[in-house]
Design a protein around this motif. Structure first.
Motif, PDB file in Angstrom:
ATOM      1  N   HIS A   1     -11.201 -20.209  12.797  1.00 16.36           N
ATOM      2  CA  HIS A   1     -10.498 -19.525  10.949  1.00 16.36           C
ATOM      3  C   HIS A   1     -10.916 -18.119  10.172  1.00 16.36           C
ATOM      4  N   CYS A   2     -12.347 -17.569  10.849  1.00 17.23           N
ATOM      5  CA  CYS A   2     -12.597 -16.481  10.313  1.00 17.23           C
ATOM      6  C   CYS A   2     -11.726 -15.449  10.762  1.00 17.23           C
ATOM      7  N   LEU A   3     -12.236 -15.364  12.745  1.00 16.90           N
ATOM      8  CA  LEU A   3     -11.151 -14.774  12.802  1.00 16.90           C
ATOM      9  C   LEU A   3      -9.065 -14.380  12.329  1.00 16.90           C
ATOM     10  N   SER A   4      -9.103 -15.531  12.609  1.00  9.70           N
ATOM     11  CA  SER A   4      -7.055 -15.217  11.975  1.00  9.70           C
ATOM     12  C   SER A   4      -7.359 -14.459  10.403  1.00  9.70           C
ATOM     13  N   LEU A   5      -8.413 -15.196   9.009  1.00 12.03           N
ATOM     14  CA  LEU A   5      -8.574 -14.443   8.360  1.00 12.03           C
ATOM     15  C   LEU A   5      -8.672 -13.171   8.403  1.00 12.03           C
ATOM     16  N   LEU A   6      -9.784 -12.763   9.222  1.00 16.09           N
ATOM     17  CA  LEU A   6     -10.646 -11.501   9.598  1.00 16.09           C
ATOM     18  C   LEU A   6      -9.149 -10.355   9.724  1.00 16.09           C
ATOM     19  N   LYS A   7      -8.580 -10.605   9.907  1.00 13.67           N
ATOM     20  CA  LYS A   7      -6.984  -9.890  10.681  1.00 13.67           C
ATOM     21  C   LYS A   7      -6.279  -9.917  10.035  1.00 13.67           C
ATOM     22  N   LYS A   8      -5.861 -11.109   9.641  1.00 13.71           N
ATOM     23  CA  LYS A   8      -4.868 -10.599   7.847  1.00 13.71           C
ATOM     24  C   LYS A   8      -5.120 -10.094   6.909  1.00 13.71           C
ATOM     25  N   LEU A   9      -6.525  -9.832   6.434  1.00 17.55           N
ATOM     26  CA  LEU A   9      -7.536  -9.047   5.684  1.00 17.55           C
ATOM     27  C   LEU A   9      -7.577  -7.392   6.239  1.00 17.55           C
ATOM     28  N   ALA A  10      -7.937  -7.172   7.302  1.00 13.13           N
ATOM     29  CA  ALA A  10      -7.314  -5.953   8.201  1.00 13.13           C
ATOM     30  C   ALA A  10      -6.076  -5.711   7.899  1.00 13.13           C
ATOM     31  N   GLN A  11      -5.156  -6.168   7.912  1.00 11.54           N
ATOM     32  CA  GLN A  11      -3.711  -5.872   8.347  1.00 11.54           C
ATOM     33  C   GLN A  11      -3.433  -5.783   6.611  1.00 11.54           C
ATOM     34  N   TRP A  12      -3.233  -6.729   5.708  1.00 13.43           N
ATOM     35  CA  TRP A  12      -3.987  -5.995   4.526  1.00 13.43           C
ATOM     36  C   TRP A  12      -4.053  -4.678   4.221  1.00 13.43           C
ATOM     37  N   HIS A  13      -5.640  -4.528   4.200  1.00 11.61           N
ATOM     38  CA  HIS A  13      -5.935  -3.093   4.362  1.00 11.61           C
ATOM     39  C   HIS A  13      -5.732  -1.901   4.934  1.00 11.61           C
ATOM     40  N   ALA A  14      -4.788  -2.213   5.809  1.00 13.62           N
ATOM     41  CA  ALA A  14      -4.748  -1.617   6.444  1.00 13.62           C
ATOM     42  C   ALA A  14      -3.315  -0.479   5.227  1.00 13.62           C
ATOM     43  N   ALA A  15      -3.030  -1.861   5.295  1.00 13.70           N
ATOM     44  CA  ALA A  15      -0.830  -1.662   5.070  1.00 13.70           C
ATOM     45  C   ALA A  15      -1.517  -1.107   3.196  1.00 13.70           C
ATOM     46  N   SER A  16      -2.762  -1.319   2.766  1.00 14.06           N
ATOM     47  CA  SER A  16      -2.501  -0.490   1.327  1.00 14.06           C
ATOM     48  C   SER A  16      -3.209   0.632   1.613  1.00 14.06           C
ATOM     49  N   ALA A  17      -3.885   1.124   3.052  1.00 14.01           N
ATOM     50  CA  ALA A  17      -4.559   2.425   2.920  1.00 14.01           C
ATOM     51  C   ALA A  17      -3.055   3.041   3.063  1.00 14.01           C
ATOM     52  N   VAL A  18      -2.020   2.672   3.659  1.00 13.28           N
ATOM     53  CA  VAL A  18      -1.653   3.762   4.452  1.00 13.28           C
ATOM     54  C   VAL A  18      -0.499   3.355   3.154  1.00 13.28           C
ATOM     55  N   ARG A  19      -0.034   3.065   2.135  1.00 10.67           N
ATOM     56  CA  ARG A  19       0.437   2.656   1.416  1.00 10.67           C
ATOM     57  C   ARG A  19       0.459   4.044   0.567  1.00 10.67           C
ATOM     58  N   VAL A  20      -0.940   4.397  -0.058  1.00  8.06           N
ATOM     59  CA  VAL A  20      -1.275   5.364  -0.753  1.00  8.06           C
ATOM     60  C   VAL A  20      -0.744   6.971   0.024  1.00  8.06           C
ATOM     61  N   ALA A  21      -0.995   6.581   1.531  1.00  6.20           N
ATOM     62  CA  ALA A  21      -0.502   7.554   1.933  1.00  6.20           C
ATOM     63  C   ALA A  21       0.708   8.221   1.947  1.00  6.20           C
ATOM     64  N   THR A  22       1.391   7.234   2.050  1.00  8.32           N
ATOM     65  CA  THR A  22       3.318   7.358   2.193  1.00  8.32           C
ATOM     66  C   THR A  22       3.840   7.964   0.514  1.00  8.32           C
ATOM     67  N   ILE A  23       3.020   6.571  -0.372  1.00  3.23           N
ATOM     68  CA  ILE A  23       4.079   5.673  -1.922  1.00  3.23           C
ATOM     69  C   ILE A  23       2.948   6.960  -2.555  1.00  3.23           C
ATOM     70  N   GLY A  24       1.674   6.961  -3.188  1.00  2.00           N
ATOM     71  CA  GLY A  24       0.915   7.722  -3.614  1.00  2.00           C
ATOM     72  C   GLY A  24      -0.240   5.998  -4.399  1.00  2.00           C
ATOM     73  N   PRO A  25      -1.237   7.017  -5.239  1.00  2.00           N
ATOM     74  CA  PRO A  25      -2.190   5.508  -5.377  1.00  2.00           C
ATOM     75  C   PRO A  25      -1.669   4.837  -6.490  1.00  2.00           C
ATOM     76  N   TYR A  26      -2.668   3.888  -6.678  1.00  2.00           N
ATOM     77  CA  TYR A  26      -2.310   2.782  -6.799  1.00  2.00           C
ATOM     78  C   TYR A  26      -2.700   3.107  -9.284  1.00  2.00           C
ATOM     79  N   PRO A  27      -1.965   2.607  -9.414  1.00  2.00           N
ATOM     80  CA  PRO A  27      -1.973   2.596 -11.488  1.00  2.00           C
ATOM     81  C   PRO A  27      -3.310   2.453 -11.460  1.00  2.00           C
ATOM     82  N   GLN A  28      -3.969   2.672 -12.675  1.00  5.68           N
ATOM     83  CA  GLN A  28      -5.435   2.989 -12.881  1.00  5.68           C
ATOM     84  C   GLN A  28      -6.023   1.168 -12.934  1.00  5.68           C
ATOM     85  N   ARG A  29      -4.781  -0.041 -13.451  1.00  9.73           N
ATOM     86  CA  ARG A  29      -5.790  -1.356 -13.549  1.00  9.73           C
ATOM     87  C   ARG A  29      -5.786  -1.715 -12.120  1.00  9.73           C
ATOM     88  N   LEU A  30      -5.345  -1.255 -10.877  1.00  6.00           N
ATOM     89  CA  LEU A  30      -5.815  -2.118  -9.751  1.00  6.00           C
ATOM     90  C   LEU A  30      -7.003  -0.851  -9.250  1.00  6.00           C
TER      91      LEU A  30
END
Length: 416
Positions: free
Chosen positions: A154-183
């Motif tokens: 279960h730890c490995l499964s969750l860490l994979k999902k967390l990595a997918q989340w972090h990866a997409a969120s970083a790519v989002r900044v590079a492609t769409i732009g920064p997050y608002p101040q609240r984030l």
């Protein structure tokens, strides 16, 4: 849960617009029931209800529908710590589900990968703080036993999902732009200082009392005592964004009670991990999510023994998915991730004295948001209980030396 304890505005008819959008042949609601959606100690920041409905369709057939409804606590403690924040946690979570989760899913679908990050989210037409979510139980998604902790699979499964989340969120900044101040702020903003102070320096005396009973505590106890009164200011530095580091959108509250897992409904084989509860998201170093999860949620025998192994698994998945999503910035190295974990080690201490207490607490009706923060005899008794449980002490006994050996108990800031 008795009807008398439900909000007076919580009536069947407020769900009709959502049902009409979801079921084009919706006719009416035949039955409505609201029950407590979590056990005591599994959820603190919000009130979670399971909404069960029997609806009738135009062809006279019926269908059973359920939702999860999150509401704000009606208490002075909630208003004092979270209720006055300019960044309303309910609006933030709804935006996470309806905007950013959808953007992340599209990033993956555009490269041919179907990735789920959570339930569908709906909005009721009521002037009260709330988040209405799809009940994932029908899809074979369920929580695990909080007190058992997560095994390696279960730890490995969750860490994979967390990595997918972090990866997409970083790519989002590079492609769409920064997050608002609240984030960019999350719970590290001006409005959250009182809560963060109570969760850090406010818990130090309880931590010290428990640690003083451990054999070998002399090794790190002087550092523990020297931290008191200075923890808050050092913890707040964890939220400062260093543009030279690899940054991503942290889930912010990644512990066992905010995780669910999908299983094959025939074989019960683990299929996927789900992150839930997106109220505390914060852009910044990924050590925030990694320390929070790894210190709080794995089984006792895995927590320290598999720490570096789990970090390597997360890192491998992070790089795999950053490349899959065509990340255009410099890829982090494994040393970069470990550097963050060392640099922000104080967050591991904050986790051990914070959510790790709740993760190992036996169910009790005194496990309330109010008792975490209120300066009352009842609050003191509950906080004492959090730090004195047998299971919690077993975890703390191995976590404190681990953090000490990594330098996490040596503070960089000391106010006069």
């Amino acid at each position: 849960m008795s009807n008398s304890s439900l909000p007076s505005w919580l009536k069947a008819e407020i769900f009709e617009p959502v049902l009409k959008d979801s079921f084009k042949n919706f006719k009416k609601i035949n039955k409505f029931n609201a029950t407590r959606g979590t056990k005591p100690g599994d959820n603190y920041a919000t009130l979670m209800l399971r909404i069960e409905l029997e609806i009738e369709l135009n062809d006279s057939s019926t269908k059973s529908i359920s939702y999860m409804l999150k509401l704000a606590h009606d208490s002075e403690a909630y208003q004092e710590t979270l209720g006055q924040n300019k960044n309303n946690i309910f609006d933030l979570e709804r935006e996470m589900f309806t905007k950013y989760v959808q953007e992340f899913k599209k990033l993956y679908s555009d490269v041919g990968l179907d990735v789920e990050f959570g339930a569908k989210c709906y909005k009721l037409d009521v002037p009260y703080d709330h988040v209405l979510l799809e009940d994932l139980k029908a899809k074979g998604v369920r929580p695990t036993n909080r007190l058992s902790g997560l095994d390696e699979e279960h730890c490995l499964s969750l860490l994979k999902k967390l990595a997918q989340w972090h990866a997409a969120s970083a790519v989002r900044v590079a492609t769409i732009g920064p997050y608002p101040q609240r984030l960019l702020e999350g719970l590290f903003g001006e409005d959250s200082k009182l809560m963060m102070s109570k969760m850090t320096d406010g818990m130090a005396k309880y931590m010290q009392k428990t640690a003083s009973t451990f054999e070998g505590h002399e090794e790190y106890f002087d550092d523990l005592k020297a931290m008191e009164g200075h923890i808050f200011e050092n913890v707040m530095d964890v939220g400062v964004i260093d543009p030279n580091e690899f940054n991503a959108l942290n889930h912010g509250d990644c512990w066992i009670s905010n995780l669910m897992f999908q299983y094959d409904q025939t074989t019960d084989k683990l299929l996927d991990a789900y992150l839930v509860d997106y109220q505390m998201c914060k852009y910044g170093n990924v050590a925030m999510d990694l320390l929070y999860f790894l210190i709080s949620s794995p089984k006792l025998e895995l927590k320290i023994n598999k720490f570096d192994y789990f970090v390597k698994h997360y890192y491998d998945q992070l790089i795999k998915h950053l490349k899959l999503l065509n990340y255009t910035e410099k890829l982090p190295t494994l040393i970069d991730i470990h550097t963050q974990l060392l640099k922000y080690g104080i967050w591991g201490y904050a986790t051990a004295g914070g959510v790790m207490t709740g993760a190992n607490l036996e169910p009790t009706e005194t496990a309330t948001f109010e008792n975490i923060f209120d300066d009352t005899p009842e609050g003191d008794a509950f906080r004492t209980l959090l730090f004195s449980g047998k299971q919690y002490k077993e975890h703390l006994k191995i976590v404190l030396p681990f953090l000490h050996n990594r330098g996490a108990l040596q503070l960089s800031k000391r106010s006069k």
